[in-house]
Enzyme design. Structure first.
Site, short mmCIF file in Angstrom:
data_model
loop_
_atom_site.label_atom_id
_atom_site.label_comp_id
_atom_site.label_asym_id
_atom_site.label_seq_id
_atom_site.Cartn_x
_atom_site.Cartn_y
_atom_site.Cartn_z
N LYS A 182 -7.65 -8.73 34.58
CA LYS A 182 -8.57 -8.85 33.46
C LYS A 182 -8.04 -9.82 32.42
O LYS A 182 -8.76 -10.68 31.91
CB LYS A 182 -8.83 -7.47 32.84
CG LYS A 182 -9.84 -7.52 31.71
CD LYS A 182 -10.23 -6.13 31.23
CE LYS A 182 -11.28 -6.23 30.13
NZ LYS A 182 -11.72 -4.91 29.66
N GLU A 188 2.99 -7.74 36.88
CA GLU A 188 3.10 -7.48 38.31
C GLU A 188 2.20 -8.42 39.11
O GLU A 188 2.60 -8.99 40.14
CB GLU A 188 2.73 -6.03 38.64
CG GLU A 188 3.61 -4.98 37.98
CD GLU A 188 3.01 -4.44 36.69
OE1 GLU A 188 3.23 -3.25 36.40
OE2 GLU A 188 2.31 -5.22 35.99
N GLY A 242 -11.11 -2.12 33.29
CA GLY A 242 -10.50 -2.33 34.59
C GLY A 242 -10.89 -1.28 35.62
O GLY A 242 -11.20 -1.60 36.77
N ARG A 243 -10.89 0.00 35.21
CA ARG A 243 -11.18 1.06 36.18
C ARG A 243 -12.67 1.17 36.47
O ARG A 243 -13.07 1.99 37.30
CB ARG A 243 -10.62 2.38 35.68
CG ARG A 243 -11.10 2.83 34.31
CD ARG A 243 -10.26 3.99 33.78
NE ARG A 243 -10.57 4.34 32.41
CZ ARG A 243 -10.10 3.72 31.34
NH1 ARG A 243 -9.30 2.66 31.49
NH2 ARG A 243 -10.41 4.13 30.12
N GLU A 328 -6.95 8.26 33.27
CA GLU A 328 -6.82 7.18 32.32
C GLU A 328 -7.95 7.21 31.30
O GLU A 328 -7.77 6.85 30.14
CB GLU A 328 -6.78 5.82 33.02
CG GLU A 328 -6.37 4.67 32.10
CD GLU A 328 -6.05 3.40 32.86
OE1 GLU A 328 -4.87 3.20 33.21
OE2 GLU A 328 -6.98 2.61 33.13
N HIS A 359 -2.83 21.59 56.61
CA HIS A 359 -1.55 21.92 57.23
C HIS A 359 -0.39 21.57 56.30
O HIS A 359 0.75 21.49 56.74
CB HIS A 359 -1.42 21.18 58.56
CG HIS A 359 -2.44 21.60 59.56
ND1 HIS A 359 -2.23 22.61 60.46
CD2 HIS A 359 -3.71 21.17 59.78
CE1 HIS A 359 -3.31 22.78 61.21
NE2 HIS A 359 -4.23 21.91 60.80
N LYS A 481 5.06 -0.45 29.31
CA LYS A 481 5.09 -1.89 29.57
C LYS A 481 5.99 -2.60 28.55
O LYS A 481 6.78 -3.49 28.90
CB LYS A 481 3.68 -2.47 29.49
CG LYS A 481 2.74 -2.06 30.60
CD LYS A 481 1.40 -2.76 30.39
CE LYS A 481 0.38 -2.39 31.43
NZ LYS A 481 -0.92 -3.06 31.19
#
Length: 508
Positions: A182, A188, A242-243, A328, A359, A481
């Site tokens: 964005k 990263e 972003g999400r 978030e 399981h 960050k």
């Protein structure tokens, strides 16, 4: 005014779900609803109908209709950043101006997707993180199996192993990069992008600048992408979080893999859920009912964990996607005005894939001391052509797990199965009365997946309105960050002794 105070007070007594079915003849009818290829059953949750009525009143007190109207009209709903949240405009619901911009961007995205599909590209490496990767990864994993376009590899982690694996799976000469950020400054993402450029250039004997010129940049800051050197830039609005961004050009990998029509159908399915959320009375509204149950579980039952189990391999990434969407968005401690909140906010979202999880983690769900709602998500129509017994067993297990959580097994029944061994009988006893819900999809296609994701978005938004918080900012991700950047720059910010020792040991 705390419109949830009465809700918390109503939750003082434990709820016997099994008794509710006997005491409330209309329970199943009032706590089930269907729309857009989805069928929701909340009747096995510890939500009495009188409490549901209180929660519906709380919706009015919190002005849910007003906030909903502002969201869908593209008006300001994000006060800490002073802007609208316009992800719905990306699927055609919003202000005319926002919708027009989104449609123009969609046209450009379709053009680029068609171009990549036509020019012999075999692999696309999408580089992003957070919403820039989780959404595309979900779409690709859920729908990409039968696509006839380039294979999409999603890389998010800064751990070089993630990028190494993606590069190893590609044919360098016919691989293109898709860089999604964005801000186009995410550390990263930009590091992975640079390393990818260099690796592809080395593998093909080309100049990194030539590889970069073929890359596609998707961002809300096209100026920065241009400075970086991208020739193909697809912008999206700053007001698209972003999400929530997979509806924008961030969803391009679906169009690349399955064709532009698949992405159009995804958006259409979401728009159909937008219309349901907007037009359906609150008492029959899927996202609203689910959100009310979520708020009640936390405020009335003291349960701040919710497990999501997808009984379909194609939805195996859904729990991870919802972790970001819900935690978030609503993992906040203060209201819109900055004041501390009186009660809990977002639950811890977690989950897995059925039947694998049966399981493993289901031991805790059935007999552990941590109790919280469990949500089963299943698809009625399989996509494979293997023997029908596979899908019949899958659905039978899904439905039986919810039934077992509710039914339980008494000590007396367990004793009869344990040869009179009381200790063994106690180990085989199930308390029952554990809450669960079920969400059934008619099928898993782009439109239904779009409706499913939009359902969860509006559910999260509705809960935020009731809680009085802003679901569209995420300041909580910033401090870590900042400190990471300080560590990399060698700055001494007075770190605690543990952190200082770890830094020294790692040689940072």
């Amino acid at each position: 005014m705390d419109h949830l105070a009465a809700i918390r007070a109503a939750g003082a007594a434990p709820v016997d779900i099994r008794a509710l079915f006997a005491d409330e003849p209309d329970r199943l009818a009032r706590l089930t609803a269907s729309a857009c290829g989805l069928a929701l059953d909340l009747s096995r949750l510890a939500l009495p109908l009188p409490v549901l009525d209180q929660l519906l009143v709380a919706c009015t007190a919190a002005d849910l209709p007003g906030w909903r109207a502002r969201l869908l009209a593209g008006e300001m709903v994000n006060p800490s950043e002073g802007r609208a949240a316009t992800h719905c405009a990306e699927r055609g619901v919003g202000s005319p101006a926002d919708v027009a911009v989104a449609q123009a961007a969609a046209h450009d995205g379709n053009r680029i997707a068609s171009q990549l599909r036509a020019e012999g590209v075999t692999d696309v490496i999408l580089i992003g993180i957070g919403g820039s990767a989780l959404g595309p990864a979900l779409l690709n994993d859920a729908l990409g199996r039968d696509g006839d376009g380039p294979t999409v590899h999603v890389v998010a982690n800064i751990d070089g192993e993630a990028l190494h694996r993606a590069l190893a799976a590609c044919t360098p000469a016919t691989t293109r990069l898709l860089v999604v950020s964005k801000t186009f400054t995410t550390a990263e993402t930009m590091t992975n992008a640079q390393t990818s450029l260099e690796a592809l250039a080395a593998a093909t004997g080309r100049d990194p600048a030539a590889v970069k010129a073929e890359a596609v940049a998707i961002t809300a800051r096209p100026d920065r992408a241009a400075t970086w050197g991208a020739s193909h830039i697809l912008p999206f609005a700053e007001s698209v979080g972003g999400r929530y961004s997979l509806w924008s050009a961030v969803g391009l990998p679906l169009a690349i893999r399955c064709g532009p029509e698949a992405l159009s159908q995804l958006r259409a399915g979401a728009a159909a859920m937008d219309a349901h959320f907007r037009d359906t009375p609150l008492a029959q509204n899927l996202p609203v009912l689910a959100a009310l149950a979520d708020v009640w579980a936390a405020h009335g039952q003291g349960q701040q964990t919710r497990g999501i189990f997808a009984y379909d391999e194609r939805l195996r990434l859904l729990p991870a996607y919802l972790q970001q969407l819900e935690m978030e968005s609503n993992g906040k401690g203060v209201g819109r005005d900055g004041s501390a909140l009186a009660g809990p906010t977002a639950a811890i979202t977690w989950g897995g894939t059925g039947t694998d999880a049966q399981h493993a983690v289901f031991q805790l769900i059935h007999q552990g001391t941590c109790v919280g709602p469990v949500e089963f998500v299943a698809v009625l129509e399989p996509a494979h052509d293997l023997p029908a017994t596979h899908h019949r067993q899958l659905l039978a297990n899904c439905f039986a797990q919810g039934a077992a959580l509710l039914k339980g097994r008494s000590f007396e029944a367990a004793l009869s199965q344990s040869g009179g061994d009381a200790a063994l009988a106690h180990a085989k006893t199930f308390s029952g009365n554990r809450p669960s819900s079920t969400l059934l999809l008619d099928r898993l296609d782009p439109a239904t997946l779009g409706a499913l994701i939009a359902f969860y978005e509006h559910r999260t938004f509705t809960a935020a309105v009731l809680l009085g918080i802003n679901p569209f900012d995420q300041w909580g991700v910033e401090l870590g960050k900042e400190l990471a950047n300080a560590l990399l720059a060698g700055e001494d910010l007075g770190f605690d002794p543990s952190t200082a020792a770890l830094v020294a040991r790692a040689g940072l």
